[in-house]
Design a protein around this motif. Structure first.
Motif, PDB file in Angstrom:
ATOM      1  N   LEU A   1      -0.268  -3.531 -18.944  1.00 47.25           N
ATOM      2  CA  LEU A   1      -0.195  -4.191 -17.644  1.00 47.25           C
ATOM      3  C   LEU A   1       1.181  -3.919 -17.050  1.00 47.25           C
ATOM      4  CD1 LEU A   1      -1.763  -7.700 -18.420  1.00 47.25           C
ATOM      5  CD2 LEU A   1      -2.880  -5.743 -17.336  1.00 47.25           C
ATOM      6  N   THR A   2       1.199  -3.611 -15.745  1.00 51.94           N
ATOM      7  CA  THR A   2       2.456  -3.223 -15.104  1.00 51.94           C
ATOM      8  C   THR A   2       2.587  -3.864 -13.735  1.00 51.94           C
ATOM      9  OG1 THR A   2       2.460  -1.094 -16.257  1.00 51.94           O
ATOM     10  CG2 THR A   2       3.827  -1.271 -14.279  1.00 51.94           C
ATOM     11  N   ALA A   3       3.762  -4.424 -13.485  1.00 47.87           N
ATOM     12  CA  ALA A   3       4.093  -4.963 -12.172  1.00 47.87           C
ATOM     13  C   ALA A   3       5.017  -3.977 -11.467  1.00 47.87           C
ATOM     14  CB  ALA A   3       4.768  -6.326 -12.304  1.00 47.87           C
ATOM     15  N   LEU A   4       4.677  -3.631 -10.222  1.00 43.18           N
ATOM     16  CA  LEU A   4       5.388  -2.593  -9.470  1.00 43.18           C
ATOM     17  C   LEU A   4       6.112  -3.208  -8.278  1.00 43.18           C
ATOM     18  CD1 LEU A   4       5.873   0.465  -8.818  1.00 43.18           C
ATOM     19  CD2 LEU A   4       3.673   0.417  -7.596  1.00 43.18           C
ATOM     20  N   PHE A   5       7.420  -2.900  -8.133  1.00 43.58           N
ATOM     21  CA  PHE A   5       8.236  -3.512  -7.085  1.00 43.58           C
ATOM     22  C   PHE A   5       9.065  -2.449  -6.348  1.00 43.58           C
ATOM     23  CE2 PHE A   5       7.838  -6.560 -10.605  1.00 43.58           C
ATOM     24  CZ  PHE A   5       7.215  -7.615  -9.944  1.00 43.58           C
ATOM     25  N   PRO A   6       9.461  -2.740  -5.101  1.00 44.64           N
ATOM     26  CA  PRO A   6      10.282  -1.785  -4.340  1.00 44.64           C
ATOM     27  C   PRO A   6      11.747  -1.784  -4.766  1.00 44.64           C
ATOM     28  CG  PRO A   6       9.848  -3.723  -3.019  1.00 44.64           C
ATOM     29  CD  PRO A   6       9.040  -3.879  -4.269  1.00 44.64           C
ATOM     30  N   THR A   7      12.205  -2.840  -5.432  1.00 40.95           N
ATOM     31  CA  THR A   7      13.568  -2.927  -5.954  1.00 40.95           C
ATOM     32  C   THR A   7      13.525  -3.574  -7.330  1.00 40.95           C
ATOM     33  OG1 THR A   7      13.906  -5.081  -4.883  1.00 40.95           O
ATOM     34  CG2 THR A   7      14.641  -3.117  -3.659  1.00 40.95           C
TER      35      THR A   7
ATOM     36  N   ALA B   1       0.831  -1.205   0.000  1.00 40.09           N
ATOM     37  CA  ALA B   1       0.000   0.000   0.000  1.00 40.09           C
ATOM     38  C   ALA B   1       0.866   1.255   0.000  1.00 40.09           C
ATOM     39  CB  ALA B   1      -0.929  -0.003   1.213  1.00 40.09           C
ATOM     40  N   LEU B   2       1.939   1.253   0.784  1.00 39.74           N
ATOM     41  CA  LEU B   2       2.817   2.419   0.852  1.00 39.74           C
ATOM     42  C   LEU B   2       3.574   2.605  -0.461  1.00 39.74           C
ATOM     43  CD1 LEU B   2       4.156   1.960   4.483  1.00 39.74           C
ATOM     44  CD2 LEU B   2       2.380   3.540   3.686  1.00 39.74           C
ATOM     45  N   LEU B   3       3.954   1.495  -1.105  1.00 41.07           N
ATOM     46  CA  LEU B   3       4.619   1.574  -2.409  1.00 41.07           C
ATOM     47  C   LEU B   3       3.684   2.180  -3.446  1.00 41.07           C
ATOM     48  CD1 LEU B   3       7.126   0.803  -4.138  1.00 41.07           C
ATOM     49  CD2 LEU B   3       6.016  -1.413  -4.537  1.00 41.07           C
ATOM     50  N   VAL B   4       2.421   1.751  -3.443  1.00 41.55           N
ATOM     51  CA  VAL B   4       1.437   2.289  -4.379  1.00 41.55           C
ATOM     52  C   VAL B   4       1.225   3.786  -4.134  1.00 41.55           C
ATOM     53  CG1 VAL B   4      -1.004   2.254  -5.034  1.00 41.55           C
ATOM     54  CG2 VAL B   4       0.249   0.114  -4.809  1.00 41.55           C
ATOM     55  N   GLN B   5       1.128   4.181  -2.870  1.00 38.53           N
ATOM     56  CA  GLN B   5       0.951   5.599  -2.549  1.00 38.53           C
ATOM     57  C   GLN B   5       2.100   6.434  -3.111  1.00 38.53           C
ATOM     58  OE1 GLN B   5       0.429   6.333   1.635  1.00 38.53           O
ATOM     59  NE2 GLN B   5      -1.247   4.878   1.819  1.00 38.53           N
ATOM     60  N   ARG B   6       3.314   5.936  -2.909  1.00 34.04           N
ATOM     61  CA  ARG B   6       4.488   6.685  -3.371  1.00 34.04           C
ATOM     62  C   ARG B   6       4.505   6.772  -4.901  1.00 34.04           C
ATOM     63  NH1 ARG B   6      10.141   6.098  -0.338  1.00 34.04           N
ATOM     64  NH2 ARG B   6       8.759   7.019   1.221  1.00 34.04           N
ATOM     65  N   TYR B   7       4.179   5.668  -5.559  1.00 36.62           N
ATOM     66  CA  TYR B   7       4.165   5.691  -7.027  1.00 36.62           C
ATOM     67  C   TYR B   7       3.021   6.576  -7.542  1.00 36.62           C
ATOM     68  CZ  TYR B   7       3.802   4.199 -11.860  1.00 36.62           C
ATOM     69  OH  TYR B   7       3.732   4.194 -13.228  1.00 36.62           O
ATOM     70  N   ARG B   8       1.889   6.486  -6.901  1.00 34.92           N
ATOM     71  CA  ARG B   8       0.717   7.256  -7.343  1.00 34.92           C
ATOM     72  C   ARG B   8       1.003   8.757  -7.290  1.00 34.92           C
ATOM     73  NH1 ARG B   8      -5.282   5.860  -4.907  1.00 34.92           N
ATOM     74  NH2 ARG B   8      -6.533   7.173  -6.294  1.00 34.92           N
ATOM     75  N   ALA B   9       1.809   9.171  -6.305  1.00 37.08           N
ATOM     76  CA  ALA B   9       2.137  10.590  -6.169  1.00 37.08           C
ATOM     77  C   ALA B   9       2.965  11.106  -7.343  1.00 37.08           C
ATOM     78  CB  ALA B   9       2.901  10.825  -4.867  1.00 37.08           C
ATOM     79  N   THR B  10       3.562  10.201  -8.129  1.00 34.86           N
ATOM     80  CA  THR B  10       4.365  10.617  -9.282  1.00 34.86           C
ATOM     81  C   THR B  10       3.537  10.751 -10.560  1.00 34.86           C
ATOM     82  OG1 THR B  10       4.944   8.364 -10.030  1.00 34.86           O
ATOM     83  CG2 THR B  10       6.309   9.345  -8.279  1.00 34.86           C
ATOM     84  N   LEU B  11       2.256  10.426 -10.498  1.00 35.10           N
ATOM     85  CA  LEU B  11       1.443  10.396 -11.712  1.00 35.10           C
ATOM     86  C   LEU B  11       0.933  11.765 -12.144  1.00 35.10           C
ATOM     87  CD1 LEU B  11      -0.574   7.089 -11.133  1.00 35.10           C
ATOM     88  CD2 LEU B  11       1.502   7.453 -12.490  1.00 35.10           C
ATOM     89  N   ASN B  12       1.124  12.786 -11.300  1.00 34.67           N
ATOM     90  CA  ASN B  12       0.856  14.173 -11.680  1.00 34.67           C
ATOM     91  C   ASN B  12      -0.552  14.409 -12.236  1.00 34.67           C
ATOM     92  OD1 ASN B  12       3.521  14.941 -10.993  1.00 34.67           O
ATOM     93  ND2 ASN B  12       4.258  14.224 -12.981  1.00 34.67           N
TER      94      ASN B  12
ATOM     95  N   GLN C   1      11.132   0.925  -7.850  1.00 38.92           N
ATOM     96  CA  GLN C   1      11.633   2.106  -7.152  1.00 38.92           C
ATOM     97  C   GLN C   1      13.160   2.068  -7.181  1.00 38.92           C
ATOM     98  OE1 GLN C   1      10.194   2.422  -3.181  1.00 38.92           O
ATOM     99  NE2 GLN C   1      10.853   4.521  -2.903  1.00 38.92           N
ATOM    100  N   GLU C   2      13.752   3.226  -7.390  1.00 36.73           N
ATOM    101  CA  GLU C   2      15.211   3.248  -7.440  1.00 36.73           C
ATOM    102  C   GLU C   2      15.772   4.038  -6.262  1.00 36.73           C
ATOM    103  OE1 GLU C   2      17.935   2.863 -11.120  1.00 36.73           O
ATOM    104  OE2 GLU C   2      17.427   5.008 -10.931  1.00 36.73           O
ATOM    105  N   ASP C   3      15.642   5.343  -6.277  1.00 35.10           N
ATOM    106  CA  ASP C   3      16.136   6.170  -5.172  1.00 35.10           C
ATOM    107  C   ASP C   3      15.004   7.079  -4.710  1.00 35.10           C
ATOM    108  OD1 ASP C   3      18.863   5.289  -5.168  1.00 35.10           O
ATOM    109  OD2 ASP C   3      19.132   6.422  -7.032  1.00 35.10           O
ATOM    110  N   GLY C   4      14.660   6.972  -3.427  1.00 36.65           N
ATOM    111  CA  GLY C   4      13.626   7.847  -2.893  1.00 36.65           C
ATOM    112  C   GLY C   4      12.324   7.703  -3.635  1.00 36.65           C
ATOM    113  N   ASP C   5      11.862   8.794  -4.254  1.00 38.32           N
ATOM    114  CA  ASP C   5      10.591   8.783  -4.975  1.00 38.32           C
ATOM    115  C   ASP C   5      10.774   8.593  -6.477  1.00 38.32           C
ATOM    116  OD1 ASP C   5       9.148   9.186  -2.636  1.00 38.32           O
ATOM    117  OD2 ASP C   5       9.362  11.367  -2.757  1.00 38.32           O
ATOM    118  N   THR C   6      11.914   8.082  -6.889  1.00 47.01           N
ATOM    119  CA  THR C   6      12.176   7.852  -8.304  1.00 47.01           C
ATOM    120  C   THR C   6      11.792   6.430  -8.689  1.00 47.01           C
ATOM    121  OG1 THR C   6      14.029   9.417  -8.296  1.00 47.01           O
ATOM    122  CG2 THR C   6      13.945   7.821 -10.106  1.00 47.01           C
ATOM    123  N   PHE C   7      11.045   6.317  -9.783  1.00 50.44           N
ATOM    124  CA  PHE C   7      10.640   5.009 -10.282  1.00 50.44           C
ATOM    125  C   PHE C   7      11.138   4.839 -11.713  1.00 50.44           C
ATOM    126  CE2 PHE C   7       7.827   5.684  -6.766  1.00 50.44           C
ATOM    127  CZ  PHE C   7       7.615   4.409  -6.235  1.00 50.44           C
ATOM    128  N   VAL C   8      11.601   3.657 -12.008  1.00 53.58           N
ATOM    129  CA  VAL C   8      12.129   3.346 -13.335  1.00 53.58           C
ATOM    130  C   VAL C   8      11.197   2.348 -14.013  1.00 53.58           C
ATOM    131  CG1 VAL C   8      14.049   2.314 -14.604  1.00 53.58           C
ATOM    132  CG2 VAL C   8      14.500   3.758 -12.598  1.00 53.58           C
TER     133      VAL C   8
END
Length: 341
Positions: free
Chosen positions: A289-295, A219-230, A315-322
């Motif tokens: 379709l996308t799979a989201l991971f912390p590393t 849930a926390l990973l999704v929140q962090r990624y969702r915040a990048t969707l602008n 997730q790569e560094d902080g709030d950066t997602f690749v």
């Protein structure tokens, strides 16, 4: 079917004192007058589930008698207050006993004793914002959960799936059935076993102090990624295959995202299976379709996702997602599979 109960428990000074007395710490049910108040049946049930002689407890007043009679072992309780789910518990024993309740909690001035008592097999303090529940299908924004309520099956399922709740009862039952099947298959005259053949009336519980009831990392990973969707339209939807972690709608199409708390191989496989299960049930044509991971997963696992046209985001560094996208040709090919029912 696991029942889910919303239990306001932190709004008043009295509730906060109850929390400190019987949720922050376990209560010894064998001491002094408290032990005398228990019937033989109630004590036997408590000893079976809490052999240490101690357990966490909560209770409800008599105006909830009818609904409390439906409470069962393994049901899930969300303890709420101050716009947060402050704890998640799993019901152990449930019984009605005013004298026992009064040894733990001062009766309510108007509604009397908290006589509908239940122990907790598992309890995990949490800080889950109400907004995470509002985001689930079937719930309304700005619902402050001010009254105790027993959720219907659909909403209960949304809570368990959406918050990632895994009960000790379900884990124990699955392990018991596996042991039954293993023992039968290991026998010299092993045969295929019908599901009803491994059903029994009683299950034994071994409570671990480290039991995790709610998995929060996803849930926390999704929140962090969702915040990048602008500002992109993103939420969660219920499909025939379950509740998505994210459902993103843009001018380019519809993306379904499944998050996992680990990039290990078993979690990559889980994400792969769930995404392929969700896609045909999307109310709009799924285009990604996308799979989201912390590393970052291993190269082998990234290729596994790409083989089925699925992107990998980590997730790569902080709030950066690749984003590591599948090839356009592979995705176009797999969209025909995603769309088929």
């Amino acid at each position: 079917m696991t029942q889910v109960v919303i239990q306001p428990s932190y709004g008043s000074k009295q509730a906060q004192q109850h929390w400190r007395d019987t949720l922050d710490q376990e209560v010894d049910y064998r001491v002094g007058f408290r032990a005398v108040t228990l019937s033989g049946q109630q004590r036997t049930a408590l000893e079976a589930m809490h052999p240490s002689g101690e357990a966490r407890f909560w209770g409800a007043t008599g105006n909830h008698d009818r609904r409390m009679e439906t409470l069962c072992t393994g049901d899930v309780v969300l303890f709420t207050g101050g716009k947060l789910v402050r704890g998640v518990g799993e019901v152990g024993c449930s019984f009605r006993n005013s004298a026992f309740a009064d040894t733990m909690w001062v009766p309510h001035p108007d509604r009397g004793s908290w006589r509908n008592v239940y122990s907790l097999l598992s309890f995990q303090p949490t800080e889950i914002p109400y907004a995470e529940i509002w985001d689930l299908p079937g719930f309304n924004p700005n619902d402050n959960f001010q009254n105790m309520r027993f959720l219907n099956a659909e909403k209960g399922s949304a809570i368990i799936d959406g918050l990632g709740i895994e009960t000790l009862t379900a884990i124990t039952e699955a392990a018991r059935q596996e042991q039954q099947v293993t023992a039968a298959l290991a026998a010299p005259d092993a045969q295929v076993i019908a599901p009803e053949a491994v059903n029994v009336e009683h299950t034994s519980y071994t409570r671990s102090g480290g039991t995790t009831l709610v998995h929060r990392a996803e849930a926390l990973l999704v929140q962090r990624y969702r915040a990048t969707l602008n500002g992109v339209e993103a939420g969660r939807i219920r499909t025939a295959a379950g509740i998505t972690d994210l459902y993103v709608v843009t001018g380019d199409g519809v993306e379904i995202i499944e998050a996992k708390r680990s990039a290990g191989h078993s979690f990559v496989r889980q994400a792969l299976g769930q995404l392929l299960d969700y896609a045909p049930h999307s109310p709009q044509q799924t285009t990604r379709l996308t799979a989201l991971f912390p590393t970052r997963p291993t190269e082998r696992d990234i290729l596994l996702l790409h083989r089925y046209g699925i992107d990998c985001v980590h997730q790569e560094d902080g709030d950066t997602f690749v984003r590591l996208p599948a090839s356009a040709s592979r995705r176009d090919h797999m969209m025909q599979v995603w769309a088929s029912i």
